[in-house]
Scaffold this motif. Structure first.
Motif, short mmCIF file in Angstrom:
data_model
loop_
_atom_site.label_atom_id
_atom_site.label_comp_id
_atom_site.label_asym_id
_atom_site.label_seq_id
_atom_site.Cartn_x
_atom_site.Cartn_y
_atom_site.Cartn_z
N ASN A 151 54.58 5.80 -41.46
CA ASN A 151 53.45 6.57 -40.82
C ASN A 151 52.03 6.40 -41.72
OD1 ASN A 151 55.01 7.84 -39.02
ND2 ASN A 151 55.36 9.56 -40.43
N HIS A 152 52.08 5.96 -42.96
CA HIS A 152 50.78 5.87 -43.63
C HIS A 152 50.63 4.48 -44.39
CE1 HIS A 152 50.03 10.12 -42.53
NE2 HIS A 152 51.29 10.26 -42.98
N LYS A 153 51.63 3.67 -44.45
CA LYS A 153 51.84 2.55 -45.09
C LYS A 153 51.33 2.44 -46.67
CE LYS A 153 52.07 0.74 -41.12
NZ LYS A 153 53.32 0.93 -40.81
N SER A 154 51.07 3.79 -47.29
CA SER A 154 51.22 4.08 -48.88
C SER A 154 51.38 5.54 -48.85
CB SER A 154 49.83 3.49 -49.16
OG SER A 154 48.68 4.20 -48.87
N VAL A 155 51.73 5.72 -50.18
CA VAL A 155 52.13 7.15 -50.43
C VAL A 155 51.67 7.31 -51.75
CG1 VAL A 155 54.12 8.73 -50.76
CG2 VAL A 155 54.22 6.72 -49.04
N ILE A 202 49.62 4.89 -56.30
CA ILE A 202 49.80 4.91 -54.75
C ILE A 202 51.12 3.79 -54.53
CG2 ILE A 202 48.87 4.35 -52.56
CD1 ILE A 202 47.38 6.85 -53.87
N SER A 257 59.60 8.43 -44.42
CA SER A 257 58.76 8.57 -43.36
C SER A 257 57.32 8.66 -43.63
CB SER A 257 59.09 10.43 -43.16
OG SER A 257 58.73 11.13 -44.27
N SER A 258 56.91 8.66 -44.86
CA SER A 258 55.59 8.53 -45.11
C SER A 258 55.03 7.13 -45.18
CB SER A 258 55.36 9.03 -46.88
OG SER A 258 55.50 10.47 -46.81
N ILE A 259 55.94 6.05 -45.55
CA ILE A 259 55.45 4.80 -45.46
C ILE A 259 55.47 4.00 -44.17
CG2 ILE A 259 57.66 3.66 -45.77
CD1 ILE A 259 54.58 2.46 -47.62
N ARG A 314 53.33 12.81 -54.97
CA ARG A 314 53.95 13.46 -53.62
C ARG A 314 55.37 13.27 -53.75
NH1 ARG A 314 51.14 12.82 -48.30
NH2 ARG A 314 52.42 14.87 -47.80
N LYS A 362 52.94 1.23 -52.55
CA LYS A 362 52.69 0.42 -51.46
C LYS A 362 53.99 -0.55 -51.16
CE LYS A 362 47.75 0.41 -52.39
NZ LYS A 362 46.64 -0.21 -52.70
N GLU A 373 57.92 -1.90 -45.64
CA GLU A 373 56.91 -1.18 -44.55
C GLU A 373 58.17 -0.34 -43.68
OE1 GLU A 373 54.79 -2.58 -40.73
OE2 GLU A 373 54.16 -3.48 -42.80
#
Length: 129
Positions: free
Chosen positions: A32-36, A82, A28-30, A40, A84, A113
Motif C-alpha cells: 500500500n505505501h512502498k515504504s514502512v 524506513i 500489507s504496508s509495503i 511500526r 524500503k 515490492e
C-alpha cells in the motif's frame, strides 16, 4: 532436550505468532505505501507479545544484514529508519522467562515490492530432541 511443557509451548507459539503478525503487517504496508517505518513493524510484534501477558521483547525486533553483523535498518521502538524495497533485515521476536527459558525465532527477510520474502529456510515447528 527432553519434553516441552505446556507453558513453554505457549511461549513458543506466541513468539511465532508475533513474528508472523510482523511479516503480515510488513506485507500489507509495503504493497500500500512502498515504504514502512521500521518502528511500526517492531510495535506489531511487541504489542502482540504484551497482549498475551508476556514481558516486552528485551531487544530490538531486528536489524539490517550487510557488511556488519548488526547494521541499519534497525527495527526497534526508537528507530527512525524506513524499510524500503530490496532491504535485507532480520525479524527476531523473543520471550525470556525465569524458570522456563527463552524463545527467539529469527529469520532474514528480503523486502520486495509485492511482499517480504523469507531468505531463511529453517523449519519453524517446535522441535523436541
Amino acid at each position: 532436550f527432553g519434553s516441552a511443557n505446556r507453558k513453554f509451548k505457549k511461549v513458543y507459539q506466541t513468539v511465532l505468532d508475533a513474528q508472523q503478525k510482523a511479516i503480515e503487517f510488513l506485507k500489507s504496508s509495503i504493497i500500500n505505501h512502498k515504504s514502512v517505518p521500521a518502528k511500526r513493524v517492531d510495535k506489531v510484534a511487541r504489542d502482540y507479545i504484551i497482549s498475551k501477558d508476556y514481558p516486552t521483547i528485551p531487544h530490538s525486533l531486528g536489524h539490517g544484514i550487510g557488511l556488519e553483523v548488526h547494521e541499519s535498518p534497525r527495527l526497534s521502538p526508537k528507530s527512525k529508519d524506513i524499510l524500503k524495497e530490496n532491504m535485507v533485515f532480520t525479524i527476531e521476536p523473543g520471550i525470556y522467562l525465569p524458570g522456563i527459558g527463552g524463545v527467539r525465532i529469527e529469520d532474514v527477510v528480503l523486502l520486495k515490492e509485492s511482499a517480504p520474502r523469507l531468505l531463511t529456510k529453517s523449519p519453524r515447528d517446535l522441535i523436541i530432541l
